[in-house]
Scaffold this active site. Structure first.
Site, PDB file in Angstrom:
ATOM      1  N   ASN A  93       9.004  33.813  20.538  1.00  0.00           N
ATOM      2  CA  ASN A  93       9.769  34.410  21.651  1.00  0.00           C
ATOM      3  C   ASN A  93       9.970  33.408  22.786  1.00  0.00           C
ATOM      4  OD1 ASN A  93       7.342  34.299  22.983  1.00  0.00           O
ATOM      5  ND2 ASN A  93       7.047  36.513  23.134  1.00  0.00           N
ATOM      6  N   TYR A  98      -9.611  37.485  26.601  1.00  0.00           N
ATOM      7  CA  TYR A  98      -8.990  36.681  25.549  1.00  0.00           C
ATOM      8  C   TYR A  98      -9.893  36.677  24.313  1.00  0.00           C
ATOM      9  CZ  TYR A  98      -7.066  32.579  23.200  1.00  0.00           C
ATOM     10  OH  TYR A  98      -6.528  31.731  22.275  1.00  0.00           O
TER      11      TYR A  98
END
Ligand code: UDP
Length: 324
Positions: free
Chosen positions: A32, A149
């Site tokens: 993307n 994360y």
């Protein structure tokens, strides 16, 4: 072999794409371009075996046909870099969880093997000299966004192994330790491109914290070679592998090495973590892989050591930004 690389225009993804095309495979990169860059795959643009599709892994209409067309999926698309993780925790968690869920679901439908790139962050604050794949994991509290994360990538690992167990989807997990090489951007906090840029510009080289923290840097070309070998073998499904280099260096020594290799006049300065990232930021004192498992399984041996990596990164940075 037809391969799909999610995150194929990113740093590691673009090197993987080049290595696969060089071995004669066809590659579709789905990216993307949020942190990836079409310029990373510029060298492949004219090659009929390569295709870049700009889109998001969570768009089913884009993802499903690409998974169906390919033989195997390298799933690299993820939130990247400690700086981005700290500044955009919602994006980090959503990208990692939703993206991996979408890829595993699509691959399970189509029956395609998946290699999931995870991260050495999952080892968290464990203080071992070298981390093994079956070690317990010591993650900090949810009030420190850095750990989101690690936890989101860990959930990705659990989900991948659940698909293997329950749906017989062949999946292999590669836990990437610090990886470096040409084209890595310092924009998201990575230390090597950051230090090299600072040194070449004569700016202060910013060592965060004490500088005693240790890391081991894998060369991206060694790392992508390992990913391909893990994918090619049938018996790696359901397994987790550390990938990287096991020779560690402290960050202050790294700063000195970069300064000397670039013959830079930069000063090496220390910046407290609170200023570098956010109040209460927690770093890992030590993060070095135990590579015995991947050595045993695929005969992996890192061919490039830190100096080689730095030479390549410095040459690349100089070429991209010629001195006036
Ligand atoms: N670091 C540093 N100066 C910088 C960027 C990073 O001292 O300008 C330190 C960072 O705090 C960490 C190490 O270098 O201890 C590696 O950082 P990086 O973000 O590359 O990867 P990490 O190992 O944190 O995932």
């Amino acid at each position: 072999m037809n391969t799909l690389i999610t995150g194929g225009a990113g740093f590691v993804g673009s090197h993987l794409a080049e290595a696969l095309v060089a071995r004669g495979h066809r590659v579709t990169a789905l990216d993307n371009l949020s942190t990836g860059d079409a310029a990373n795959v510029a060298s492949l643009k004219a090659d009929s075996r390569f295709k870049l599709v700009v889109g998001d892994v969570t768009e089913r209409g884009t993802l499903l046909p690409l998974v169906e067309e390919c033989d195997v999926v390298f799933h690299l698309a993820a939130a990247v870099g400690v700086r981005l993780v700290v500044e955009s925790p919602v994006r980090t968690i959503e990208t990692n969880l939703k993206g991996t869920e979408a890829v595993l679901e699509a691959a399970a439908r189509a029956g395609r093997k998946v290699l999931l790139t995870s991260t050495s962050e999952v080892y968290g604050r464990g203080g071992k000299a070298a981390f093994r794949e079956d070690d317990d994991l010591l993650i900090g509290p949810p009030t420190k966004s850095r750990w989101s994360y690690a936890c989101s990538k860990l959930m990705d690992e659990f989900l991948a192994l659940a698909f293997w167990k329950e749906r017989k989807l062949p999946v292999v997990i590669a836990r990437l330790f610090n990886t470096a090489g040409p084209r890595q951007t310092g924009r998201y906090g990575m230390v090597i491109p950051g230090f090299v840029r600072q040194a070449l510009r004569g700016e202060d080289i910013t060592v965060f914290g004490s500088g005693k923290q240790r890391r081991a840097f894998g060369c991206v070309s060694d790392v992508v070679g390992a990913l391909i070998a893990l994918m090619e073998r049938d018996d790696t499904s359901g397994e987790v592998f550390n990938v990287g280099n096991d020779v560690g260096i402290s960050i202050e020594d790294l700063a000195r090495l970069v300064k000397s290799m670039t013959a830079s006049r930069s000063e090496i300065v220390h910046v407290p973590y609170d200023q570098a990232y956010e109040a209460g930021f927690e770093d890992m004192e030590r993060r070095v892989p135990d590579l015995r498992k991947i050595r045993r399984w695929i005969g992996y041996e890192p061919r490039h050591q830190l100096r080689d990596i730095l030479e390549r990164v410095i040459a690349h940075a100089r070429a991209a930004r010629p001195s006036p």
